[in-house]
Design a protein around this motif. Structure first.
Motif, PDB file in Angstrom:
ATOM      1  N   PHE A 189       0.853  -1.188   0.000  1.00  0.00           N
ATOM      2  CA  PHE A 189       0.000   0.000   0.000  1.00  0.00           C
ATOM      3  C   PHE A 189       0.885   1.233   0.000  1.00  0.00           C
ATOM      4  CE2 PHE A 189       0.594  -1.540   4.296  1.00  0.00           C
ATOM      5  CZ  PHE A 189       0.968  -0.413   5.012  1.00  0.00           C
ATOM      6  N   THR A 190       0.316   2.376  -0.369  1.00  0.00           N
ATOM      7  CA  THR A 190       1.122   3.585  -0.498  1.00  0.00           C
ATOM      8  C   THR A 190       1.083   4.492   0.728  1.00  0.00           C
ATOM      9  OG1 THR A 190      -0.731   4.685  -1.602  1.00  0.00           O
ATOM     10  CG2 THR A 190       0.947   3.650  -3.019  1.00  0.00           C
ATOM     11  N   HIS A 191      -0.036   4.505   1.436  1.00  0.00           N
ATOM     12  CA  HIS A 191      -0.154   5.356   2.617  1.00  0.00           C
ATOM     13  C   HIS A 191      -1.360   4.894   3.438  1.00  0.00           C
ATOM     14  CE1 HIS A 191      -2.744   7.183  -0.424  1.00  0.00           C
ATOM     15  NE2 HIS A 191      -3.382   7.828   0.526  1.00  0.00           N
ATOM     16  N   TYR A 192      -1.577   5.561   4.567  1.00  0.00           N
ATOM     17  CA  TYR A 192      -2.743   5.205   5.384  1.00  0.00           C
ATOM     18  C   TYR A 192      -3.458   6.466   5.834  1.00  0.00           C
ATOM     19  CZ  TYR A 192      -0.115   6.502   9.562  1.00  0.00           C
ATOM     20  OH  TYR A 192       0.590   7.197  10.500  1.00  0.00           O
ATOM     21  N   TRP A 193      -4.691   6.272   6.277  1.00  0.00           N
ATOM     22  CA  TRP A 193      -5.491   7.362   6.819  1.00  0.00           C
ATOM     23  C   TRP A 193      -6.233   6.828   8.032  1.00  0.00           C
ATOM     24  CZ3 TRP A 193     -11.021   7.845   6.837  1.00  0.00           C
ATOM     25  CH2 TRP A 193     -11.474   9.068   7.318  1.00  0.00           C
ATOM     26  N   LYS A 194      -6.225   7.600   9.115  1.00  0.00           N
ATOM     27  CA  LYS A 194      -6.892   7.206  10.354  1.00  0.00           C
ATOM     28  C   LYS A 194      -8.101   8.110  10.559  1.00  0.00           C
ATOM     29  CE  LYS A 194      -5.589   6.321  15.156  1.00  0.00           C
ATOM     30  NZ  LYS A 194      -4.478   6.392  16.105  1.00  0.00           N
ATOM     31  N   TYR A 197      -7.304   3.026   7.615  1.00  0.00           N
ATOM     32  CA  TYR A 197      -7.526   2.601   6.238  1.00  0.00           C
ATOM     33  C   TYR A 197      -6.168   2.596   5.532  1.00  0.00           C
ATOM     34  CZ  TYR A 197     -12.541   3.545   6.759  1.00  0.00           C
ATOM     35  OH  TYR A 197     -13.855   3.530   7.144  1.00  0.00           O
ATOM     36  N   LEU A 198      -5.836   1.508   4.878  1.00  0.00           N
ATOM     37  CA  LEU A 198      -4.624   1.439   4.074  1.00  0.00           C
ATOM     38  C   LEU A 198      -5.002   1.792   2.643  1.00  0.00           C
ATOM     39  CD1 LEU A 198      -3.091  -1.863   5.489  1.00  0.00           C
ATOM     40  CD2 LEU A 198      -2.665   0.496   6.211  1.00  0.00           C
ATOM     41  N   PHE A 199      -4.219   2.652   2.019  1.00  0.00           N
ATOM     42  CA  PHE A 199      -4.533   3.127   0.669  1.00  0.00           C
ATOM     43  C   PHE A 199      -3.511   2.664  -0.352  1.00  0.00           C
ATOM     44  CE2 PHE A 199      -7.519   5.862   2.673  1.00  0.00           C
ATOM     45  CZ  PHE A 199      -8.430   6.201   1.688  1.00  0.00           C
ATOM     46  N   VAL A 200      -4.015   2.403  -1.551  1.00  0.00           N
ATOM     47  CA  VAL A 200      -3.182   2.171  -2.724  1.00  0.00           C
ATOM     48  C   VAL A 200      -3.550   3.313  -3.662  1.00  0.00           C
ATOM     49  CG1 VAL A 200      -2.544   0.575  -4.560  1.00  0.00           C
ATOM     50  CG2 VAL A 200      -3.345  -0.325  -2.359  1.00  0.00           C
ATOM     51  N   TYR A 201      -2.740   4.350  -3.595  1.00  0.00           N
ATOM     52  CA  TYR A 201      -3.006   5.592  -4.314  1.00  0.00           C
ATOM     53  C   TYR A 201      -4.363   6.160  -3.880  1.00  0.00           C
ATOM     54  CZ  TYR A 201       0.946   3.837  -6.939  1.00  0.00           C
ATOM     55  OH  TYR A 201       2.172   3.321  -7.272  1.00  0.00           O
ATOM     56  N   ASP A 202      -5.395   6.058  -4.715  1.00  0.00           N
ATOM     57  CA  ASP A 202      -6.669   6.701  -4.394  1.00  0.00           C
ATOM     58  C   ASP A 202      -7.747   5.737  -3.906  1.00  0.00           C
ATOM     59  OD1 ASP A 202      -6.524   5.624  -6.951  1.00  0.00           O
ATOM     60  OD2 ASP A 202      -7.942   7.024  -7.819  1.00  0.00           O
ATOM     61  N   TYR A 203      -7.407   4.466  -3.713  1.00  0.00           N
ATOM     62  CA  TYR A 203      -8.375   3.494  -3.189  1.00  0.00           C
ATOM     63  C   TYR A 203      -7.862   2.924  -1.880  1.00  0.00           C
ATOM     64  CZ  TYR A 203     -10.854   3.747  -7.566  1.00  0.00           C
ATOM     65  OH  TYR A 203     -11.568   4.207  -8.636  1.00  0.00           O
ATOM     66  N   GLY A 204      -8.745   2.927  -0.874  1.00  0.00           N
ATOM     67  CA  GLY A 204      -8.354   2.441   0.438  1.00  0.00           C
ATOM     68  C   GLY A 204      -9.168   1.233   0.849  1.00  0.00           C
ATOM     69  N   PHE A 205      -8.629   0.500   1.831  1.00  0.00           N
ATOM     70  CA  PHE A 205      -9.340  -0.662   2.350  1.00  0.00           C
ATOM     71  C   PHE A 205      -9.155  -0.739   3.856  1.00  0.00           C
ATOM     72  CE2 PHE A 205      -5.115  -1.947   1.112  1.00  0.00           C
ATOM     73  CZ  PHE A 205      -4.697  -2.884   2.047  1.00  0.00           C
ATOM     74  N   LEU A 206     -10.213  -1.183   4.513  1.00  0.00           N
ATOM     75  CA  LEU A 206     -10.225  -1.334   5.969  1.00  0.00           C
ATOM     76  C   LEU A 206     -10.546  -2.789   6.268  1.00  0.00           C
ATOM     77  CD1 LEU A 206     -10.288  -0.089   8.875  1.00  0.00           C
ATOM     78  CD2 LEU A 206     -12.741   0.251   8.515  1.00  0.00           C
ATOM     79  N   ASP A 207      -9.739  -3.389   7.113  1.00  0.00           N
ATOM     80  CA  ASP A 207      -9.932  -4.774   7.536  1.00  0.00           C
ATOM     81  C   ASP A 207     -11.188  -4.868   8.405  1.00  0.00           C
ATOM     82  OD1 ASP A 207      -9.079  -7.386   7.610  1.00  0.00           O
ATOM     83  OD2 ASP A 207      -7.108  -6.902   8.429  1.00  0.00           O
ATOM     84  N   LEU A 208     -12.139  -5.713   8.034  1.00  0.00           N
ATOM     85  CA  LEU A 208     -13.388  -5.876   8.793  1.00  0.00           C
ATOM     86  C   LEU A 208     -13.657  -7.347   9.072  1.00  0.00           C
ATOM     87  CD1 LEU A 208     -16.013  -3.755   6.831  1.00  0.00           C
ATOM     88  CD2 LEU A 208     -14.886  -3.114   8.933  1.00  0.00           C
ATOM     89  N   ILE A 240     -13.970  -1.107   1.122  1.00  0.00           N
ATOM     90  CA  ILE A 240     -13.189  -0.365   0.124  1.00  0.00           C
ATOM     91  C   ILE A 240     -13.783   1.033  -0.030  1.00  0.00           C
ATOM     92  CG2 ILE A 240     -12.336  -0.342  -2.251  1.00  0.00           C
ATOM     93  CD1 ILE A 240     -12.893  -3.362  -2.355  1.00  0.00           C
ATOM     94  N   VAL A 241     -12.910   2.028   0.018  1.00  0.00           N
ATOM     95  CA  VAL A 241     -13.342   3.425  -0.129  1.00  0.00           C
ATOM     96  C   VAL A 241     -12.456   4.123  -1.154  1.00  0.00           C
ATOM     97  CG1 VAL A 241     -14.193   3.584   2.246  1.00  0.00           C
ATOM     98  CG2 VAL A 241     -11.845   4.253   1.737  1.00  0.00           C
ATOM     99  N   GLN A 242     -12.942   5.247  -1.622  1.00  0.00           N
ATOM    100  CA  GLN A 242     -12.140   6.076  -2.515  1.00  0.00           C
ATOM    101  C   GLN A 242     -11.670   7.300  -1.738  1.00  0.00           C
ATOM    102  OE1 GLN A 242     -13.991   6.571  -6.288  1.00  0.00           O
ATOM    103  NE2 GLN A 242     -12.085   7.193  -7.250  1.00  0.00           N
ATOM    104  N   TRP A 243     -10.449   7.747  -2.016  1.00  0.00           N
ATOM    105  CA  TRP A 243      -9.861   8.908  -1.338  1.00  0.00           C
ATOM    106  C   TRP A 243     -10.748  10.131  -1.514  1.00  0.00           C
ATOM    107  CZ3 TRP A 243      -6.086   9.632   2.058  1.00  0.00           C
ATOM    108  CH2 TRP A 243      -5.603  10.928   2.265  1.00  0.00           C
ATOM    109  N   GLN A 244     -10.957  10.878  -0.428  1.00  0.00           N
ATOM    110  CA  GLN A 244     -11.782  12.087  -0.433  1.00  0.00           C
ATOM    111  C   GLN A 244     -10.944  13.276   0.028  1.00  0.00           C
ATOM    112  OE1 GLN A 244     -15.094  11.902  -1.475  1.00  0.00           O
ATOM    113  NE2 GLN A 244     -14.594   9.764  -1.912  1.00  0.00           N
TER     114      GLN A 244
END
Length: 125
Positions: free
Chosen positions: A83-88, A95-106, A116-120
């Protein structure tokens, strides 16, 4: 005693200066290319996996906010270790992101999934 050298690429005889290593410009170029590829192999592997991860996340995230079974993504070549970065978020979810798409372990209903979310824009803060 002959100082006969062979080209490390094609094993032809090397003629010319005593410090000459390759038999031709072509063999020297081939050697430089192969050396560069070896050095770049790790970078290329990581880059290839990041691109694959983004493609898989994008494919499954049709609505901008989707829950998918982990197994489906992994079967399509997704690797969550790349992944490229994360967002809390404010709840502390990471959420771990791969460029503009992120994923959260559930874990939903006992099944392992990814949200799965898209960067905002608001995620920059």
């Amino acid at each position: 005693m002959s100082n006969h050298k062979t080209c490390p690429v094609c094993e032809s005889s090397v003629k010319g200066r005593s410090d000459k290593v390759f038999c031709s410009v072509k063999c020297k170029s081939i050697h430089q290319y192969e050396t560069r590829q070896e050095k770049e192999a790790f970078y290329l592997e990581v880059d290839r996996q990041l691109k694959m991860n983004r493609k898989v996340l994008k494919t499954y995230n049709l609505s901008g906010f989707t829950t998918v079974r982990k197994e489906l993504l992994i079967n399509d070549g997704f690797n969550p270790n790349f992944f490229t970065h994360y967002w809390k978020n404010s709840k502390g979810d990471i959420y771990l992101f791969v460029y503009d798409y992120g994923f959260l372990d559930l874990k939903k209903s006992g099944k392992e999934k990814y949200l799965i979310v898209q960067w905002q824009e608001y995620m920059k803060r």
